[in-house]
Design a protein around this motif. Structure first.
Motif, short mmCIF file in Angstrom:
data_model
loop_
_atom_site.label_atom_id
_atom_site.label_comp_id
_atom_site.label_asym_id
_atom_site.label_seq_id
_atom_site.Cartn_x
_atom_site.Cartn_y
_atom_site.Cartn_z
N ASP A 3 0.72 -1.04 -0.04
CA ASP A 3 -0.05 -0.13 0.11
C ASP A 3 0.91 1.23 0.14
O ASP A 3 0.28 2.34 0.29
N GLY A 5 4.02 3.71 -1.69
CA GLY A 5 4.51 4.13 -3.12
C GLY A 5 5.29 2.92 -3.90
O GLY A 5 5.72 1.80 -3.19
N SER A 6 5.50 3.37 -5.10
CA SER A 6 6.34 2.37 -5.88
C SER A 6 7.98 2.41 -5.40
O SER A 6 8.58 1.67 -6.28
N ASN A 15 -0.09 -1.16 -6.06
CA ASN A 15 -0.27 0.19 -5.02
C ASN A 15 -1.65 -0.15 -4.94
O ASN A 15 -2.81 0.41 -5.45
N ALA A 17 -3.85 1.68 -2.95
CA ALA A 17 -4.33 3.04 -2.99
C ALA A 17 -4.61 3.50 -4.44
O ALA A 17 -5.58 4.25 -4.36
N SER A 18 -4.43 3.04 -5.30
CA SER A 18 -4.68 3.11 -7.00
C SER A 18 -6.11 2.27 -7.16
O SER A 18 -6.38 2.39 -8.15
N SER A 20 -9.72 0.91 -7.27
CA SER A 20 -11.08 1.51 -6.79
C SER A 20 -11.76 0.60 -5.81
O SER A 20 -11.32 -0.48 -5.48
N LYS A 153 -10.85 4.48 2.16
CA LYS A 153 -11.61 4.99 1.02
C LYS A 153 -13.00 5.17 1.28
O LYS A 153 -13.58 6.21 0.88
#
Length: 168
Positions: A3, A5-6, A15, A17-18, A20, A153
């Motif tokens: 979760d 960053g890359s 990731n 968080a990206s 839906s 989310k």
């Protein structure tokens, strides 16, 4: 799955968080299903291990006999049909036992070799169980992360938009 960053993410990681909300729910469902399957497998392996331990106990107590249990030198035994159902039996040979080696095949062995066979099976299952426990732990951690991202989310109001028909 990550979760973060890359930055240092391993190849093939996603990731979270990206994703839906529907994608996260789908991932959550898949992970839950995998965990249920792995847990069932773990239970079955534990049951198989207990069965092998019962076989060792039956050989040690019934065939070999012991002074502690009062079975040394006795030919009358109780033969286990299930874990809770026994029938009376009589030993005709203490030097040979039949060992179930799987898929309905039986091999004649000495009691010592039969115990060694079952001990090897128990050790092999123990190694498999430890590996499975690591996998279950990893999947549980992944599920917790997915659920946390999904919760964040949902709290942020990123729930899927209502269909046009529902708004009218």
């Amino acid at each position: 799955m990550s979760d973060s960053g890359s930055g240092g993410a391993p190849p093939g990681s996603v990731n979270l968080a990206s994703l839906s909300v529907p994608q996260l729910r789908s991932l959550q469902t898949r992970l839950t299903s995998e965990l249920e399957h792995l847990t069932t497998s773990h239970t079955k392996l534990r049951a198989a291990q207990a069965k092998f331990r019962d076989c060792v106990r039956s050989i040690n107590d019934g065939v070999t006999g012991s002074k502690e249990t009062g079975t040394e030198g006795r030919d009358d035994i109780l033969v286990p049909l299930t874990s809770s159902l026994y029938v009376k039996g009589r030993l005709t040979d203490r030097e040979k036992v039949l060992v179930d080696v799987g898929t309905g095949f039986y091999v004649e062995k000495t009691p010592a070799k039969a115990v060694a066979f079952y001990d090897d099976k128990i050790k092999g299952l123990d190694a498999n169980l430890q590996e499975l426990e690591k996998i279950v732990s990893g999947k549980s951690q992944q599920l917790r992360i997915v659920e946390e991202v999904l919760r964040q989310k949902m709290l942020a109001g990123e729930a899927p938009a209502q269909p046009a028909a529902a708004r009218a």
